[in-house]
Scaffold this motif. Structure first.
Motif, PDB file in Angstrom:
ATOM      1  N   GLY A  10       0.874  -1.148  -0.046  1.00  0.00           N
ATOM      2  CA  GLY A  10      -0.091  -0.001   0.033  1.00  0.00           C
ATOM      3  C   GLY A  10       1.042   1.282  -0.068  1.00  0.00           C
ATOM      4  O   GLY A  10       0.038   2.088   0.208  1.00  0.00           O
ATOM      5  N   LYS A  11       2.255   1.044  -0.096  1.00  0.00           N
ATOM      6  CA  LYS A  11       3.015   2.409  -0.213  1.00  0.00           C
ATOM      7  C   LYS A  11       3.934   2.481  -1.359  1.00  0.00           C
ATOM      8  O   LYS A  11       3.863   3.882  -1.719  1.00  0.00           O
ATOM      9  CB  LYS A  11       4.184   2.114   1.285  1.00  0.00           C
ATOM     10  CG  LYS A  11       3.430   1.950   2.355  1.00  0.00           C
ATOM     11  CD  LYS A  11       4.537   1.552   3.556  1.00  0.00           C
ATOM     12  CE  LYS A  11       3.978   1.389   4.948  1.00  0.00           C
ATOM     13  NZ  LYS A  11       4.999   1.005   5.878  1.00  0.00           N
ATOM     14  N   TRP A  12       4.275   1.659  -2.054  1.00  0.00           N
ATOM     15  CA  TRP A  12       5.326   2.030  -3.005  1.00  0.00           C
ATOM     16  C   TRP A  12       4.902   1.133  -4.294  1.00  0.00           C
ATOM     17  O   TRP A  12       4.257   0.274  -4.477  1.00  0.00           O
ATOM     18  CB  TRP A  12       6.620   1.542  -2.830  1.00  0.00           C
ATOM     19  CG  TRP A  12       6.928   2.010  -1.556  1.00  0.00           C
ATOM     20  CD1 TRP A  12       7.648   3.306  -0.991  1.00  0.00           C
ATOM     21  CD2 TRP A  12       7.268   0.986  -0.144  1.00  0.00           C
ATOM     22  NE1 TRP A  12       7.672   3.405   0.292  1.00  0.00           N
ATOM     23  CE2 TRP A  12       7.739   1.974   0.800  1.00  0.00           C
ATOM     24  CE3 TRP A  12       7.165  -0.311  -0.002  1.00  0.00           C
ATOM     25  CZ2 TRP A  12       8.094   1.613   1.917  1.00  0.00           C
ATOM     26  CZ3 TRP A  12       7.272  -0.424   1.405  1.00  0.00           C
ATOM     27  CH2 TRP A  12       7.637   0.201   2.181  1.00  0.00           C
ATOM     28  N   ILE A  13       5.416   1.696  -5.539  1.00  0.00           N
ATOM     29  CA  ILE A  13       5.282   1.145  -6.776  1.00  0.00           C
ATOM     30  C   ILE A  13       5.522  -0.502  -6.645  1.00  0.00           C
ATOM     31  O   ILE A  13       6.684  -0.675  -6.074  1.00  0.00           O
ATOM     32  CB  ILE A  13       5.952   1.586  -8.075  1.00  0.00           C
ATOM     33  CG1 ILE A  13       5.361   3.260  -8.089  1.00  0.00           C
ATOM     34  CG2 ILE A  13       5.761   0.943  -9.117  1.00  0.00           C
ATOM     35  CD1 ILE A  13       3.805   3.363  -8.790  1.00  0.00           C
ATOM     36  N   GLY A  14       4.545  -1.221  -6.866  1.00  0.00           N
ATOM     37  CA  GLY A  14       5.003  -2.658  -6.688  1.00  0.00           C
ATOM     38  C   GLY A  14       5.781  -3.346  -7.921  1.00  0.00           C
ATOM     39  O   GLY A  14       5.767  -2.880  -9.052  1.00  0.00           O
ATOM     40  N   TYR A  15       6.564  -4.474  -7.764  1.00  0.00           N
ATOM     41  CA  TYR A  15       6.864  -5.300  -8.912  1.00  0.00           C
ATOM     42  C   TYR A  15       6.265  -5.517  -9.962  1.00  0.00           C
ATOM     43  O   TYR A  15       6.571  -5.541 -11.249  1.00  0.00           O
ATOM     44  CB  TYR A  15       7.832  -6.531  -8.324  1.00  0.00           C
ATOM     45  CG  TYR A  15       7.184  -7.829  -7.916  1.00  0.00           C
ATOM     46  CD1 TYR A  15       6.503  -8.632  -8.741  1.00  0.00           C
ATOM     47  CD2 TYR A  15       7.021  -7.805  -6.588  1.00  0.00           C
ATOM     48  CE1 TYR A  15       5.857  -9.684  -8.444  1.00  0.00           C
ATOM     49  CE2 TYR A  15       6.053  -8.873  -6.283  1.00  0.00           C
ATOM     50  CZ  TYR A  15       5.412  -9.773  -6.988  1.00  0.00           C
ATOM     51  OH  TYR A  15       4.803 -10.845  -6.378  1.00  0.00           O
ATOM     52  N   PRO A  16       4.736  -5.995  -9.895  1.00  0.00           N
ATOM     53  CA  PRO A  16       3.998  -6.203 -11.030  1.00  0.00           C
ATOM     54  C   PRO A  16       3.895  -4.986 -11.752  1.00  0.00           C
ATOM     55  O   PRO A  16       3.813  -5.238 -13.298  1.00  0.00           O
ATOM     56  CB  PRO A  16       2.866  -6.896 -10.429  1.00  0.00           C
ATOM     57  CG  PRO A  16       3.174  -7.318  -8.989  1.00  0.00           C
ATOM     58  CD  PRO A  16       4.188  -6.325  -8.633  1.00  0.00           C
ATOM     59  N   GLN A  17       3.652  -3.953 -11.209  1.00  0.00           N
ATOM     60  CA  GLN A  17       3.437  -2.601 -12.165  1.00  0.00           C
ATOM     61  C   GLN A  17       4.664  -2.261 -12.693  1.00  0.00           C
ATOM     62  O   GLN A  17       4.670  -1.813 -14.048  1.00  0.00           O
ATOM     63  CB  GLN A  17       3.015  -1.707 -11.243  1.00  0.00           C
ATOM     64  CG  GLN A  17       2.904  -0.073 -11.892  1.00  0.00           C
ATOM     65  CD  GLN A  17       2.051   0.841 -11.205  1.00  0.00           C
ATOM     66  OE1 GLN A  17       1.666   0.802 -10.031  1.00  0.00           O
ATOM     67  NE2 GLN A  17       2.245   2.021 -11.733  1.00  0.00           N
ATOM     68  N   THR A  18       5.944  -2.168 -11.971  1.00  0.00           N
ATOM     69  CA  THR A  18       7.105  -2.057 -12.705  1.00  0.00           C
ATOM     70  C   THR A  18       7.369  -2.831 -13.891  1.00  0.00           C
ATOM     71  O   THR A  18       7.818  -2.153 -14.708  1.00  0.00           O
ATOM     72  CB  THR A  18       8.334  -2.224 -11.613  1.00  0.00           C
ATOM     73  OG1 THR A  18       8.226  -1.702 -10.244  1.00  0.00           O
ATOM     74  CG2 THR A  18       9.768  -2.097 -11.995  1.00  0.00           C
ATOM     75  N   PHE A  19       7.163  -4.189 -13.751  1.00  0.00           N
ATOM     76  CA  PHE A  19       7.577  -5.038 -15.109  1.00  0.00           C
ATOM     77  C   PHE A  19       6.443  -4.855 -16.326  1.00  0.00           C
ATOM     78  O   PHE A  19       6.883  -4.706 -17.220  1.00  0.00           O
ATOM     79  CB  PHE A  19       7.628  -6.419 -14.477  1.00  0.00           C
ATOM     80  CG  PHE A  19       8.667  -6.564 -13.770  1.00  0.00           C
ATOM     81  CD1 PHE A  19       9.793  -6.009 -13.447  1.00  0.00           C
ATOM     82  CD2 PHE A  19       8.375  -7.630 -12.465  1.00  0.00           C
ATOM     83  CE1 PHE A  19      10.601  -6.271 -12.665  1.00  0.00           C
ATOM     84  CE2 PHE A  19       9.422  -7.757 -11.698  1.00  0.00           C
ATOM     85  CZ  PHE A  19      10.607  -7.203 -11.792  1.00  0.00           C
ATOM     86  N   TYR A  20       5.045  -4.521 -15.576  1.00  0.00           N
ATOM     87  CA  TYR A  20       4.243  -4.199 -16.785  1.00  0.00           C
ATOM     88  C   TYR A  20       4.635  -2.689 -17.437  1.00  0.00           C
ATOM     89  O   TYR A  20       4.342  -2.789 -18.826  1.00  0.00           O
ATOM     90  CB  TYR A  20       2.879  -3.935 -16.192  1.00  0.00           C
ATOM     91  CG  TYR A  20       1.635  -3.934 -16.942  1.00  0.00           C
ATOM     92  CD1 TYR A  20       1.590  -4.158 -18.257  1.00  0.00           C
ATOM     93  CD2 TYR A  20       0.238  -3.856 -16.466  1.00  0.00           C
ATOM     94  CE1 TYR A  20       0.675  -4.127 -19.054  1.00  0.00           C
ATOM     95  CE2 TYR A  20      -0.677  -3.756 -16.988  1.00  0.00           C
ATOM     96  CZ  TYR A  20      -0.711  -4.082 -18.474  1.00  0.00           C
ATOM     97  OH  TYR A  20      -1.656  -3.985 -19.380  1.00  0.00           O
ATOM     98  N   TRP A  21       5.023  -1.881 -16.833  1.00  0.00           N
ATOM     99  CA  TRP A  21       5.668  -0.433 -17.220  1.00  0.00           C
ATOM    100  C   TRP A  21       6.634  -0.796 -18.182  1.00  0.00           C
ATOM    101  O   TRP A  21       6.696  -0.323 -19.189  1.00  0.00           O
ATOM    102  CB  TRP A  21       5.613   0.437 -16.022  1.00  0.00           C
ATOM    103  CG  TRP A  21       5.696   1.813 -16.367  1.00  0.00           C
ATOM    104  CD1 TRP A  21       5.922   2.634 -17.269  1.00  0.00           C
ATOM    105  CD2 TRP A  21       5.564   2.763 -15.195  1.00  0.00           C
ATOM    106  NE1 TRP A  21       6.029   3.908 -17.082  1.00  0.00           N
ATOM    107  CE2 TRP A  21       5.622   4.020 -15.943  1.00  0.00           C
ATOM    108  CE3 TRP A  21       5.320   2.720 -13.701  1.00  0.00           C
ATOM    109  CZ2 TRP A  21       5.165   5.288 -14.931  1.00  0.00           C
ATOM    110  CZ3 TRP A  21       4.987   3.738 -13.151  1.00  0.00           C
ATOM    111  CH2 TRP A  21       5.108   5.227 -13.716  1.00  0.00           C
ATOM    112  N   LYS A  22       7.745  -1.274 -17.816  1.00  0.00           N
ATOM    113  CA  LYS A  22       8.816  -1.715 -18.395  1.00  0.00           C
ATOM    114  C   LYS A  22       8.775  -2.370 -19.708  1.00  0.00           C
ATOM    115  O   LYS A  22       9.403  -2.165 -20.753  1.00  0.00           O
ATOM    116  CB  LYS A  22       9.850  -2.508 -17.444  1.00  0.00           C
ATOM    117  CG  LYS A  22      11.022  -2.741 -18.051  1.00  0.00           C
ATOM    118  CD  LYS A  22      12.054  -3.399 -17.235  1.00  0.00           C
ATOM    119  CE  LYS A  22      13.575  -3.596 -17.709  1.00  0.00           C
ATOM    120  NZ  LYS A  22      13.540  -4.253 -18.688  1.00  0.00           N
ATOM    121  N   SER A  23       7.834  -3.595 -19.477  1.00  0.00           N
ATOM    122  CA  SER A  23       7.550  -4.143 -20.743  1.00  0.00           C
ATOM    123  C   SER A  23       6.697  -3.454 -21.947  1.00  0.00           C
ATOM    124  O   SER A  23       7.051  -3.689 -23.027  1.00  0.00           O
ATOM    125  CB  SER A  23       6.989  -5.532 -20.682  1.00  0.00           C
ATOM    126  OG  SER A  23       5.904  -5.314 -19.683  1.00  0.00           O
TER     127      SER A  23
END
Length: 369
Positions: free
Chosen positions: A56-69
């Motif tokens: 509930g605080k920081w950009i998580g890894y699923p969003q990070t990898f979705y964004w990056k890909s």
């Protein structure tokens, strides 16, 4: 001499025709299954989605990898609109959304650095490397309050964040690989490779697959998917003269052979890979397909054997994408647990980010030369 030349010529023609046929397996798709078409549907879904926060605080890894890909897809397809949107959305993290930047004390948080490092590679804007590189560096810089076990790992040359969960082998590999790509500094890729060998030695079983953790003896689909994708990503950039490369390539091929054996008749893999009565799960299946596609195109895998398997997987995966670009049958985020039924009973969601980005990995791998 003439006969010898004729034979060599015929062999060359046959080899070319065979290579073309295998290449066609990964390029010639029926309507609705073309990677660019599917990729656009999934990548543009990100435009309409809010943030998926870790704790509930920081950009998580699923969003990070979705964004990056999505960035990689936009670059491959020269989609300037999508690139612009993804860059502009990141600008918020330099300003009003700065509090959403992950802290640097866990593999699931340090991986975030791979996103700004990708943006740096695309834009050469120094702000991105200044933001991203510390995420790679602090993965090996032991904090003052580190636990004894964390210090022990560091004293052996491993990341203090080591915990021997198979998920880590993508989280660590991706940020260290991106740091190597933008700096050219071998220390990043070398330490990721050393870490990979540790995980291969500790977690890979005789059948080529991986337990979720040493104390959780189950072959969880997405967990193995993280390893499959991580070792694939590492091999793409690890220099040929690396002392670790032969061991890593051996572990990769052993895993791929096992995955091919466990691929279901419908082209998918199950939530528990070796359990025939378990349900077909999309995120792990997409990760395995990505590893197959890349292995064939890089020449690490026999194209005659693996190209048809990769194609079969892709055709099956696309059937789980709806008209809004949402992937169904995605296992939710899953911690380790020494309970087989726990994995059977994990909730399944449609549109969960865990399932979106592995599809884009496949798309990008199919589109790359």
């Amino acid at each position: 001499m003439m006969l010898k030349k004729t034979i060599l010529f015929l062999l060359t023609i046959c080899t070319f025709q065979f290579s073309f046929a295998q290449h066609k397996e990964l390029t010639d798709f029926p309507e609705g299954y073309a990677p660019e078409e599917v990729g656009k549907l999934i990548a543009y879904r990100f435009v309409y989605m809010g943030n998926a926060l870790h704790a509930g605080k920081w950009i998580g890894y699923p969003q990070t990898f979705y964004w990056k890909s999505g960035l990689n897809f936009a670059e491959l397809t020269q989609d300037k609109y999508l690139t612009s949107y993804l860059k502009n959305r990141f600008e918020l993290l330099f300003d009003k959304d700065k509090a959403l930047l992950p802290i640097k004390n866990h593999v699931d948080l340090n991986m975030f650095g791979s996103l700004p490092l990708t943006l740096y590679r695309i834009t050469e804007d120094k702000r991105y490397i200044d933001l991203g590189l510390p995420y790679a560096d602090t993965q090996w810089e032991v904090p003052a309050d580190a636990k004894a076990e964390e210090k022990a790992w560091a004293n052996k040359g491993y990341s203090w964040q080591t915990r021997l969960w198979i998920d880590d082998m993508y989280m660590i590999t991706i940020v260290q690989s991106e740091a190597y790509k933008v700096t050219g500094d071998r220390k990043y890729i070398d330490r990721a490779a050393k870490e990979m060998v540790l995980y291969l030695d500790e977690l890979q079983r005789p059948n080529g697959l991986f337990y979720h953790a040493p104390d959780v003896p189950f072959y969880w689909g997405r967990g193995n998917g993280w390893m499959a994708a991580g070792v694939t990503e590492l091999l793409r950039y690890l220099p040929e003269d690396s002392e670790y490369r032969p061991r890593i390539l051996e572990g990769y091929r052993k895993m791929m052979a096992s995955l091919k054996q466990y691929q279901q008749p419908n082209g998918m893999w199950n939530q528990l890979i070796d359990e025939a009565d378990c349900w077909a799960e999309t995120s792990g299946s997409a990760m395995f397909a990505y590893a197959f596609i890349t292995g064939v195109k890089q020449g690490w895998l026999d194209s005659k054997e693996y190209a048809p398997a990769a194609r079969k997987a892709w055709l099956a995966l696309v059937d789980y994408v709806d008209e809004r670009g949402s992937v169904s049958e995605v296992c939710v985020g899953t911690n380790k647990k020494n309970d087989k039924q726990y994995y059977y009973d994990r909730p399944r969601r449609t549109g969960d980010f865990h399932g979106q980005f592995p599809y884009l990995w496949c798309v990008n791998a199919l589109l790359e030369e």
